[in-house]
Design a protein around this motif. Structure first.
Motif, PDB file in Angstrom:
ATOM      1  N   LEU A  81       6.524   6.871  -0.595  1.00 27.65           N
ATOM      2  CA  LEU A  81       6.838   5.801  -1.630  1.00 27.65           C
ATOM      3  C   LEU A  81       7.913   5.812  -2.385  1.00 27.65           C
ATOM      4  O   LEU A  81       8.737   4.908  -2.483  1.00 27.65           O
ATOM      5  CB  LEU A  81       5.518   5.609  -2.359  1.00 27.65           C
ATOM      6  CG  LEU A  81       5.733   4.654  -3.367  1.00 27.65           C
ATOM      7  CD1 LEU A  81       5.890   3.227  -2.695  1.00 27.65           C
ATOM      8  CD2 LEU A  81       4.461   4.398  -4.165  1.00 27.65           C
ATOM      9  N   ILE A  82       8.328   7.194  -2.672  1.00 24.97           N
ATOM     10  CA  ILE A  82       9.716   7.287  -3.361  1.00 24.97           C
ATOM     11  C   ILE A  82      10.769   6.982  -2.531  1.00 24.97           C
ATOM     12  O   ILE A  82      11.791   6.566  -3.069  1.00 24.97           O
ATOM     13  CB  ILE A  82       9.947   8.925  -4.199  1.00 24.97           C
ATOM     14  CG1 ILE A  82       8.567   9.278  -4.816  1.00 24.97           C
ATOM     15  CG2 ILE A  82      11.115   9.025  -4.672  1.00 24.97           C
ATOM     16  CD1 ILE A  82       8.634  10.619  -5.418  1.00 24.97           C
ATOM     17  N   ALA A  83      10.714   7.513  -1.532  1.00 24.22           N
ATOM     18  CA  ALA A  83      11.901   7.304  -0.382  1.00 24.22           C
ATOM     19  C   ALA A  83      12.140   5.811  -0.197  1.00 24.22           C
ATOM     20  O   ALA A  83      13.048   5.013  -0.311  1.00 24.22           O
ATOM     21  CB  ALA A  83      11.736   8.092   0.794  1.00 24.22           C
ATOM     22  N   PRO A 100       5.335   3.476   5.443  1.00 28.15           N
ATOM     23  CA  PRO A 100       5.064   4.437   6.457  1.00 28.15           C
ATOM     24  C   PRO A 100       5.520   6.017   6.004  1.00 28.15           C
ATOM     25  O   PRO A 100       6.103   6.097   5.114  1.00 28.15           O
ATOM     26  CB  PRO A 100       6.167   3.879   7.744  1.00 28.15           C
ATOM     27  CG  PRO A 100       7.036   3.423   6.844  1.00 28.15           C
ATOM     28  CD  PRO A 100       6.570   2.757   5.553  1.00 28.15           C
ATOM     29  N   LEU A 101       4.915   6.806   6.704  1.00 28.27           N
ATOM     30  CA  LEU A 101       5.377   8.273   6.697  1.00 28.27           C
ATOM     31  C   LEU A 101       6.779   8.605   6.684  1.00 28.27           C
ATOM     32  O   LEU A 101       7.479   9.055   5.833  1.00 28.27           O
ATOM     33  CB  LEU A 101       4.565   9.282   7.498  1.00 28.27           C
ATOM     34  CG  LEU A 101       4.727  10.463   7.436  1.00 28.27           C
ATOM     35  CD1 LEU A 101       4.725  11.079   5.883  1.00 28.27           C
ATOM     36  CD2 LEU A 101       3.748  11.555   8.460  1.00 28.27           C
ATOM     37  N   HIS A 102       7.348   7.841   7.853  1.00 36.84           N
ATOM     38  CA  HIS A 102       8.721   7.959   7.997  1.00 36.84           C
ATOM     39  C   HIS A 102       9.476   6.384   8.091  1.00 36.84           C
ATOM     40  O   HIS A 102       9.054   5.684   8.806  1.00 36.84           O
ATOM     41  CB  HIS A 102       8.803   8.610   9.379  1.00 36.84           C
ATOM     42  CG  HIS A 102       8.425   9.920   9.561  1.00 36.84           C
ATOM     43  ND1 HIS A 102       8.893  11.030   8.966  1.00 36.84           N
ATOM     44  CD2 HIS A 102       7.224  10.457  10.458  1.00 36.84           C
ATOM     45  CE1 HIS A 102       8.126  12.054   9.283  1.00 36.84           C
ATOM     46  NE2 HIS A 102       7.198  11.812  10.090  1.00 36.84           N
ATOM     47  N   LEU A 103      10.266   6.358   7.041  1.00 35.88           N
ATOM     48  CA  LEU A 103      10.747   5.264   6.930  1.00 35.88           C
ATOM     49  C   LEU A 103      11.721   4.574   8.052  1.00 35.88           C
ATOM     50  O   LEU A 103      11.762   3.388   8.358  1.00 35.88           O
ATOM     51  CB  LEU A 103      11.977   5.261   5.696  1.00 35.88           C
ATOM     52  CG  LEU A 103      11.379   4.757   4.051  1.00 35.88           C
ATOM     53  CD1 LEU A 103      12.482   4.722   3.456  1.00 35.88           C
ATOM     54  CD2 LEU A 103      10.749   3.644   4.118  1.00 35.88           C
ATOM     55  N   HIS A 104      12.434   5.482   8.843  1.00 34.31           N
ATOM     56  CA  HIS A 104      13.051   5.011  10.016  1.00 34.31           C
ATOM     57  C   HIS A 104      12.256   4.388  11.000  1.00 34.31           C
ATOM     58  O   HIS A 104      12.818   3.848  11.917  1.00 34.31           O
ATOM     59  CB  HIS A 104      14.263   6.100  10.311  1.00 34.31           C
ATOM     60  CG  HIS A 104      13.305   7.464  10.788  1.00 34.31           C
ATOM     61  ND1 HIS A 104      13.052   8.359   9.983  1.00 34.31           N
ATOM     62  CD2 HIS A 104      12.886   7.802  11.913  1.00 34.31           C
ATOM     63  CE1 HIS A 104      12.365   9.377  10.456  1.00 34.31           C
ATOM     64  NE2 HIS A 104      12.295   9.006  11.760  1.00 34.31           N
ATOM     65  N   GLU A 105      11.110   4.901  11.114  1.00 34.78           N
ATOM     66  CA  GLU A 105      10.011   4.276  12.030  1.00 34.78           C
ATOM     67  C   GLU A 105       9.438   3.060  11.803  1.00 34.78           C
ATOM     68  O   GLU A 105       9.183   2.803  10.433  1.00 34.78           O
ATOM     69  CB  GLU A 105       8.917   5.299  12.446  1.00 34.78           C
ATOM     70  CG  GLU A 105       9.519   6.618  13.304  1.00 34.78           C
ATOM     71  CD  GLU A 105       8.303   7.510  12.961  1.00 34.78           C
ATOM     72  OE1 GLU A 105       7.062   7.222  12.640  1.00 34.78           O
ATOM     73  OE2 GLU A 105       8.611   8.939  13.470  1.00 34.78           O
ATOM     74  N   GLY A 106       9.534   1.909  12.800  1.00 35.73           N
ATOM     75  CA  GLY A 106       9.028   0.864  12.305  1.00 35.73           C
ATOM     76  C   GLY A 106      10.029  -0.060  11.438  1.00 35.73           C
ATOM     77  O   GLY A 106      11.338   0.155  11.064  1.00 35.73           O
ATOM     78  N   SER A 163       1.010  -1.137  -0.149  1.00 31.86           N
ATOM     79  CA  SER A 163       0.042   0.066   0.040  1.00 31.86           C
ATOM     80  C   SER A 163       0.953   1.187   0.107  1.00 31.86           C
ATOM     81  O   SER A 163       1.900   1.491   0.863  1.00 31.86           O
ATOM     82  CB  SER A 163      -0.814  -0.190   1.130  1.00 31.86           C
ATOM     83  OG  SER A 163      -1.585   0.989   1.407  1.00 31.86           O
ATOM     84  N   GLY A 164       0.645   1.908  -1.060  1.00 34.82           N
ATOM     85  CA  GLY A 164       1.811   3.221  -1.084  1.00 34.82           C
ATOM     86  C   GLY A 164       1.375   4.306  -0.932  1.00 34.82           C
ATOM     87  O   GLY A 164       1.663   5.493  -1.086  1.00 34.82           O
ATOM     88  N   SER A 165       0.033   4.410  -0.054  1.00 32.94           N
ATOM     89  CA  SER A 165      -0.445   5.484   0.625  1.00 32.94           C
ATOM     90  C   SER A 165      -0.257   5.607   2.156  1.00 32.94           C
ATOM     91  O   SER A 165      -0.400   4.620   2.812  1.00 32.94           O
ATOM     92  CB  SER A 165      -1.771   5.770   0.487  1.00 32.94           C
ATOM     93  OG  SER A 165      -2.370   6.811   1.160  1.00 32.94           O
ATOM     94  N   SER A 171      15.468   3.426  -1.210  1.00 34.88           N
ATOM     95  CA  SER A 171      16.104   2.781  -0.362  1.00 34.88           C
ATOM     96  C   SER A 171      16.218   1.299  -0.567  1.00 34.88           C
ATOM     97  O   SER A 171      17.221   0.491  -0.402  1.00 34.88           O
ATOM     98  CB  SER A 171      15.464   2.817   1.232  1.00 34.88           C
ATOM     99  OG  SER A 171      15.353   4.185   1.454  1.00 34.88           O
ATOM    100  N   LEU A 172      14.856   0.862  -1.001  1.00 33.92           N
ATOM    101  CA  LEU A 172      14.993  -0.749  -1.213  1.00 33.92           C
ATOM    102  C   LEU A 172      15.966  -1.046  -2.440  1.00 33.92           C
ATOM    103  O   LEU A 172      16.397  -2.219  -2.579  1.00 33.92           O
ATOM    104  CB  LEU A 172      13.486  -0.937  -1.666  1.00 33.92           C
ATOM    105  CG  LEU A 172      12.894  -2.425  -1.906  1.00 33.92           C
ATOM    106  CD1 LEU A 172      12.665  -2.965  -0.223  1.00 33.92           C
ATOM    107  CD2 LEU A 172      11.477  -2.681  -2.266  1.00 33.92           C
ATOM    108  N   SER A 173      15.753  -0.098  -3.565  1.00 32.92           N
ATOM    109  CA  SER A 173      16.542  -0.512  -4.672  1.00 32.92           C
ATOM    110  C   SER A 173      18.194  -0.198  -4.203  1.00 32.92           C
ATOM    111  O   SER A 173      18.880  -1.087  -4.754  1.00 32.92           O
ATOM    112  CB  SER A 173      16.609   0.386  -5.754  1.00 32.92           C
ATOM    113  OG  SER A 173      15.513   1.086  -5.756  1.00 32.92           O
ATOM    114  N   GLU A 174      18.425   0.550  -3.380  1.00 22.81           N
ATOM    115  CA  GLU A 174      19.912   0.544  -2.771  1.00 22.81           C
ATOM    116  C   GLU A 174      20.180  -0.818  -2.068  1.00 22.81           C
ATOM    117  O   GLU A 174      21.382  -1.211  -2.183  1.00 22.81           O
ATOM    118  CB  GLU A 174      20.148   1.801  -2.069  1.00 22.81           C
ATOM    119  CG  GLU A 174      20.300   2.815  -2.798  1.00 22.81           C
ATOM    120  CD  GLU A 174      20.526   4.211  -2.135  1.00 22.81           C
ATOM    121  OE1 GLU A 174      20.778   4.245  -0.722  1.00 22.81           O
ATOM    122  OE2 GLU A 174      20.071   5.440  -2.286  1.00 22.81           O
TER     123      GLU A 174
END
Ligand SMILES: Cc1cc2nc3c(=O)[nH]c(=O)nc-3n(C[C@H](O)[C@H](O)[C@H](O)COP(=O)(O)O)c2cc1C
Length: 223
Positions: free
Chosen positions: A81-83, A44-50, A10-12, A87-90
């Motif tokens: 979602l862009i972030a 998530p809104l912030h990738l570093h959380e969770g 889910s990208g929202s 990160s996933l591709s890196e």
């Protein structure tokens, strides 16, 4: 060979009550009914959380198809979602190779063409990451769904059923198809009814629709 199953993304990032989750609720139920293994994650809104990134890396080993569903925000992907994809591709370059990607893009405006740029990015992402592009569905005019069930929404349901057929077909054989849905009414009527509705919400939120960013005082424009 039987597919290992579908990971629904889910990208929202706007919480639980979103159009994206309404669409995924419908697809998830149907896939499970079709005896396909399914799991679901939300950006998530912030990738570093969770644990989104670490979780998805494990999921990439368990599933061979990813279905990414997201809304159009400002003509493109939502920023979190862009972030997440960057990160996933890196971090998981090799795990993404060979994975089948299927995209469902939806937008608030009645013309599906607003999604064309984002759809081109989806294709490019698949190519550059060595994934297999499995196809896409574009659904315009989804703003009114906003967390409600799509079970009774014949227009959206029929696009999603067609998308599921393509997805399941592409999981068995390597072929791709892009489908585009229609809005609930002709775009002309959106302009007739949409403008007063926008004005109403602008008044309610004390926003000036005609104010330009550079005249707001706190942003100094070119002199
Ligand atoms: C911040 C924001 C920006 C948006 N930008 C666009 C846009 O550029 N084009 C469009 O057609 N719809 C746009 N929309 C409408 C959303 O795509 C639409 O309401 C969608 O159903 C929201 O999905 P969600 O509930 O899963 O987040 C925007 C909505 C928001 C909240």
């Amino acid at each position: 060979m039987k597919s290992k199953g579908v990971l629904l993304i889910s990208g929202s990032h706007r919480g639980r009550k979103t159009t994206t989750n309404s669409i995924l609720d419908y697809l998830e139920k149907k896939l499970i009914r079709g005896d396909i293994t399914v799991s679901r994650v939300q950006v998530p809104l912030h990738l570093h959380e969770g644990s989104f990134l670490s979780g998805i890396k494990d999921d990439l080993q368990a599933f061979d198809t990813l279905l990414l569903c997201f809304p159009l925000y400002f003509d493109t992907f939502p920023f979190p979602l862009i972030a997440a994809l960057e990160s996933l591709s890196e971090q998981s370059k090799n795990r993404l190779k060979g994975v089948k990607l299927f995209f469902i893009l939806h937008c608030g405006l009645p013309e599906p063409t607003h999604c064309s740029g984002a759809l081109a990015v989806c294709r490019r992402f698949s190519e550059e990451r060595g994934c297999t592009y499995g196809g896409s569905a574009v659904i315009p005019d989804t703003g009114a769904i906003d967390g409600a069930s799509v079970e009774r929404n014949k227009r959206v349901r029929s696009i999603l059923d067609a998308a599921l057929d393509i997805l399941q077909g592409s999981m068995e054989k390597d072929h791709e198809t892009d489908i585009t849905g229609k809005p609930s009414m002709h775009p002309f009527f959106f302009r007739v009814f949409g403008n007063p509705i926008m004005k109403h919400f602008a008044r309610k939120n004390k926003a000036d629709l005609f104010q330009k960013a550079y005249t707001q005082g706190f942003i100094s424009g070119p002199r």
